[in-house]
Design a protein around this motif. Structure first.
Motif: not given
Lengths: 288, 378, 402
Positions: C81-85
């Motif tokens: 995920f772009e947000s790393y998550a």
């Protein structure tokens, strides 16, 4: 705060001093009733109507309130009322959490047809003055035998606490990045496990806050127990007022002592729950 | 004061003012506990009408310096002078500086146009609307004028903040990361427009940025900062072509400069630096002792390929080759060198992983640094 | 490993279009890059493939199996995920082992879990971080952990959402080079989303360009670079972006930029007299020839730039477009400089050249661009994207494309 002065800004200007004095006055004014209550609780029967600050403090009032003598004076068993209150409120909070957490999660995560209306309806339970619903409730409770029962009290207090829990937790769930649960889904976990494993631990501060607030609201409720209970399920809020004497002698000092005792359980709960109230547990989960 | 109106052809220019930071210190103290010195005696003399970039990583003290000049922080020691006037003890409003800070919030209930007019109205400027329109057109934000701040994206807010700083034509302009939220194409256009505006009106300008490309392209001179200290102050050419130390060389330039260990060797009156097992590069440094261990800086874009076997060069196996069409980028394992060396190659020279690449650079573009202090060795 | 077919995928959010009839056929083991600005629908496409959002129409087929109605946890895709998550309450080790412990990605006993985690942390250089919590990591380290959680297990498809976007330039460049080497990535069908055209060119076997939820062009990096489908694609590749000059076809010649451009229409270029066109010049394709034009004669076209004749004509030197102009701004871009040259007309020509060859501000210069690098687009209103017609190389260019 004191160190963030800007260049050219002076510490002790007349306006700054005036602002400080205004704040102080407001502080004293708002704190005074509590101070007065505590002082009153320490006064003897003879001194209870005086306004002198010098008196001979005594703890007898607390003993009276908690003993049989209190019951003799007021026909209310205060310790039992205290226990009933704890039971009622804990029950109401528990019901609110068990039903409210999934409800808040659903409301925070998914927008479905009418989801906003539903949330508004839940909130509207809080708009309605309790007095408006109390008469129909009284009739219904009498009909179905919930009057003056613990189950009945839990049920009615839950009306107060549930909207609170749902609204507070919904915003917590909304703040929680959806990507976290998505990651869990792609790791191979079902939606239920993703919720339990990822979402639930991260809203713990929210649950703590909601629990505390819900408990306080339930604890302080007066009108529902006043009307919907008699002796079996009567709560502290009702019990306190009995010391004011229904037509007989008013014991202001005992009332004050009872009120001080009644304020303790929420205080204890707040202190125990405090450490869960810290925000920022989700820090580091996603890029800021 | 002379408020300015620029109508086409007859520009009234701000009287450009010099800006001097004189041994500026800022120490943060929290209740007598450990203090933190964010700015350690900065000396900066900015010419009237000049645009200077404060460039550095976060925490280097660049934003604190800007806030000191703006009057948002008290000066611990030293002085700030605009023209001949010391402003270090003046409140922000009396310093006559235009501030374009991201955190400098716009008034939410007002439209963008009203926000921009706000600063002007206080000073009774006529044809304020026309000025707002002209500036908005140049910053590509005409369509934003009737929106409220809450409706704007962060890039749009940034342009509004920039416009608000510019609208009053302040003699000194302070901009904090003015382009960071714009997309690449917008950033390029707004950057160019900002530079044109700045020259036209002669604002003495400080721009704070962490983006070396922005600093290089925008500023007349750049102060590279690290640890609260200016590492180098010079023109973009000086900063890029003649870095004062390892930090500057590493921070400026993309892709980053290769920094590898080397040993200075002299032979036949010429100076070389030995890199890895068999690599050799020519250097211009003459004041370095033979046999001294140094850190060698070599920019990927300064490497040229097609070097004959008899010429000094580095050689290694290509680990990864990336074809970026405008040019290629090879990551090369040079025997005896810990980190792979990145080399930019001409677009028409296709490589593949496993190829052997021989490359070198001009002596003037191979930099030597002291292993410990990082100072440039010449 | 599997093929990935997407057909007619559409998703609306209220009245805004997320993606609109996206079709993609991605080969087994292919590394496919989706490029587009924010809001173009890149992430929506990825999440649709993963089954994380319900699409309005269209289908996703992985390895020949229609995924309609299949839950995300049954699809055997892994996503960064772009947000790393990253799970904030879990250590790096637990984050990485999470997909191995769910039981749906295969059976892994403790030893096998440990072996796989060790392998992936070794590759990514994060072995020393296993006991840390995500909040104790730098952005670069978090990004590696997020990538590790994908690579730790085999999957049919890897979905990578801007995995490098939050890294600083140095790390980004290094990770880009590393990513390409990772065996797991090179063998697994991957969809990589980015807004950075250099990542797209460097990494993609093929690139798909997304705009407002629609696929504008799909092709190998060379294809989208050399023959962009329209002005949008042309602008998406290259920094600074391509210069577009307005021009008009008149009597067999193309005139533009207030007279600075005057060239013959090459044979094979499908334009008609009176048609308005745009000429696209990439800043790096423009060469700055020595200065020397007299100050007032800037608006004279160079020698007639003969189009390259068809095959067999025997002329080997390619023609080029020449313009004269005056240097406006010179901005340093590291080793290179960006020069804006006023050639007449409202649009300056942007040139990127080496610092040594740059002219000074205000100096007259002559610009030249090889004909095959002068892209001809249909005319359109300001801000409107228009399709490419061809280049000044005319028919030769068309043959090259074919």
């Amino acid at each position: 705060m004191a160190t963030t002065l800007m260049p050219g800004q002076k510490r002790f200007t007349p306006s700054a001093i005036l602002a400080d004095l205004t704040l102080l006055a407001w502080f004293v004014f708002s704190l005074f009733p509590i101070v007065w209550l505590v002082l009153l609780a320490l006064k003897t029967d003879a001194e209870q109507t005086t306004t002198y600050f010098s008196f001979s403090p005594t703890l007898d009032n607390f003993g009276t309130v908690l003993s049989d003598r209190g019951e003799e004076l007021t026909s209310v068993d205060f310790p039992t009322a205290l226990l009933t209150s704890v039971l009622n409120c804990a029950g109401a909070v528990l019901v609110s959490l068990v039903v409210g957490i999934p409800a808040a999660y659903a409301a925070g995560r998914w927008r479905f047809r009418g989801s906003n209306d539903l949330m508004f309806t839940i909130l509207s339970f809080r708009f309605a003055p309790e007095l408006m619903v109390i008469v129909p409730l009284f009739v219904i409770y009498n009909q179905i035998g919930l009057f003056d029962t613990t189950v009945g009290m839990i049920w009615v207090l839950q009306l107060v606490t549930m909207p609170l829990v749902v609204w507070i937790l919904r915003s917590y769930f909304q703040d929680l990045p959806e990507d976290l649960e998505h990651a869990a889904l792609l790791d191979g976990y079902t939606r239920r496990r993703a919720f339990v494993m990822v979402a639930l631990p991260l809203v713990r501060p929210g649950i703590a806050a909601a629990t505390l607030l819900a408990f306080i609201f339930a604890w302080n409720n007066y009108i529902f127990p006043l009307v919907l209970s008699e002796s079996e399920a009567s709560t502290v809020t009702v019990a306190i007022t009995k010391f004011l004497g229904g037509g007989g002698q008013a014991y202001y000092n005992l009332t004050a002592a009872a009120a001080v005792i009644a304020a303790l359980p929420p205080l204890v709960l707040a202190l125990t729950i405090q450490r869960y109230l810290v925000r920022g547990l989700s820090f580091g989960a996603v890029k800021s | 004061m002379s408020t300015l109106t620029r109508t086409d052809g007859s520009a009234q220019h701000t009287v450009a003012q010099s800006l001097v930071l004189d041994r500026l210190h800022k120490t943060y103290t929290s209740r007598g506990k450990t203090s933190f010195e964010a700015v350690k005696g900065i000396e900066l003399s900015i010419e009237p009408g000049e645009m200077v970039a404060l460039l550095g990583p976060s925490g280097c003290g660049k934003t604190t310096t800007l806030r000191l000049v703006a009057g948002l922080e008290t000066v611990t020691d030293g002085d700030i002078r605009i023209g001949a006037t010391s402003v270090a003890d003046l409140p922000p409003a009396k310093r006559n500086v235009g501030v374009g800070f991201e955190s400098y919030a716009l008034y939410p209930p007002l439209s963008v146009r009203q926000n921009l007019r706000y600063g002007l109205r206080a000073r009774k400027v006529r044809d304020a609307d026309q000025r707002v329109d002209t500036l908005a057109a140049r910053l590509e934000m005409t369509e934003l004028l009737d929106h409220r701040p809450a409706d704007l994206s962060s890039g749009q807010k940034q342009r509004v903040a920039l416009a608000r700083a510019l609208i009053r034509n302040p003699p000194v302009l302070l901009l904090d990361e003015p382009l960071s939220h714009l997309d690449a194409a917008q950033r390029q256009r707004v950057r160019r427009e900002l530079k044109v505006l700045q020259r036209e009106f002669g604002y003495t300008t400080i721009v704070v940025t962490h983006d070396q490309l922005e600093a290089l392209s925008l500023a007349d001179r750049i102060a590279v900062m690290d640890g609260g200290v200016i590492q180098q102050f010079g023109t973009p050419d000086e900063i890029f072509d003649d870095p004062a130390n390892r930090f500057v060389a590493d921070f400026v330039g993309e892709p980053n400069i290769n920094l590898v260990d080397g040993v200075v060797q002299r032979s036949g009156g010429k100076t070389f630096v030995r890199v890895g097992d068999a690599g050799m590069l020519p250097v211009t440094a003459t004041g370095v002792a033979d046999g001294r261990a140094v850190t060698v800086g070599l920019r990927p874009q300064d490497c040229h390929t097609g070097v004959g076997a008899e010429q000094p060069a580095l050689e290694g196996e290509v680990r990864v080759y990336e074809n970026l069409l405008e040019f290629g980028q090879a990551t090369v394992d040079v025997p005896g060198v810990d980190e792979p060396v990145v080399v930019q190659t001409p677009a028409d020279e296709r490589l593949a992983g496993g190829d052997v690449l021989r490359f070198a650079a001009d002596a003037g573009q191979v930099y030597l640094f002291d292993d410990d202090s990082g100072e440039r060795l010449r | 490993m599997a093929t990935l077919d997407i057909t007619g995928l559409s998703k609306r959010y209220g009245s805004t279009v997320g993606i609109d009839a996206v079709d993609l056929d991605i080969d087994d083991g292919e590394f496919f890059v989706l490029l587009g600005p924010s809001g173009a629908g890149k992430t929506t496409t990825l999440k649709s493939i993963a089954g994380l959002i319900e699409v309005d129409a269209g289908s996703v087929t992985i390895g020949g199996r229609d995924m309609s109605g299949v839950e995300p946890y049954e699809r055997n895709v892994a996503m960064a995920f772009e947000s790393y998550a990253l799970y904030p309450q879990k250590s790096v080790l637990d984050n990485l082992a999470s997909p191995l412990r769910s039981g749906r990605t295969g059976r892994y006993d403790d030893a096998e879990q440990r072996r796989r985690v060790d392998a992936v942390t070794g590759t990514l250089g994060i072995s020393h971080l296993l006991d840390r919590l995500p909040k104790e990591l730098s952005n670069g380290q978090r990004q590696r952990v997020a990538l590790g959680r994908v690579l730790v297990r085999p999957a049919d498809v890897y979905l990578l959402d801007e995995p490098l976007s939050h890294l600083d330039a140095k790390l980004r460049s290094a990770m880009r080079a590393e990513l390409k080497q990772l065996g797991a990535v090179s063998q697994t069908t991957s969809v990589y989303v980015t807004h950075d055209y250099q990542e797209a060119l460097a990494l993609g076997d093929r690139v798909g360009v997304l705009r407002d939820g629609r696929i504008v062009q799909v092709g190998a990096p060379e294809q989208v670079w050399n023959a962009p489908a329209d002005t949008f694609v042309a602008k998406a590749f290259g920094q600074p972006e391509i210069t577009l000059l307005d021009a008009v076809v008149d009597d067999g010649r193309i005139h533009g930029a207030d007279g600075a451009v005057d060239v013959a229409v090459p044979p094979g270029l499908a334009v008609t007299s009176g048609q308005r066109v745009r000429l696209g010049l990439r800043p790096r394709d423009v060469a700055v020839a020595g200065a020397g034009a007299p100050p007032d004669a800037a608006a004279v076209a160079g020698p007639d730039a003969d189009p390259v004749a068809g095959p067999g004509a025997g002329r080997s030197a390619p023609g080029e477009l020449r313009m004269r102009g005056r240097v406006g701004l010179v901005e340093r871009l590291g080793r290179l400089v960006e020069v804006s040259v006023d050639v007449g007309g409202s649009t300056p020509v942007i040139v990127v050249t080496s610092a040594e060859r740059a002219a000074g501000e205000g100096e007259p210069v002559e610009l030249s661009v090889p004909n095959h690098q002068v892209h001809v687009f249909q005319a359109g209103a300001s801000g409107e994207e228009t399709p490419r017609i061809g280049s000044l190389a005319g028919a030769t260019d068309e043959e090259d494309r074919a």
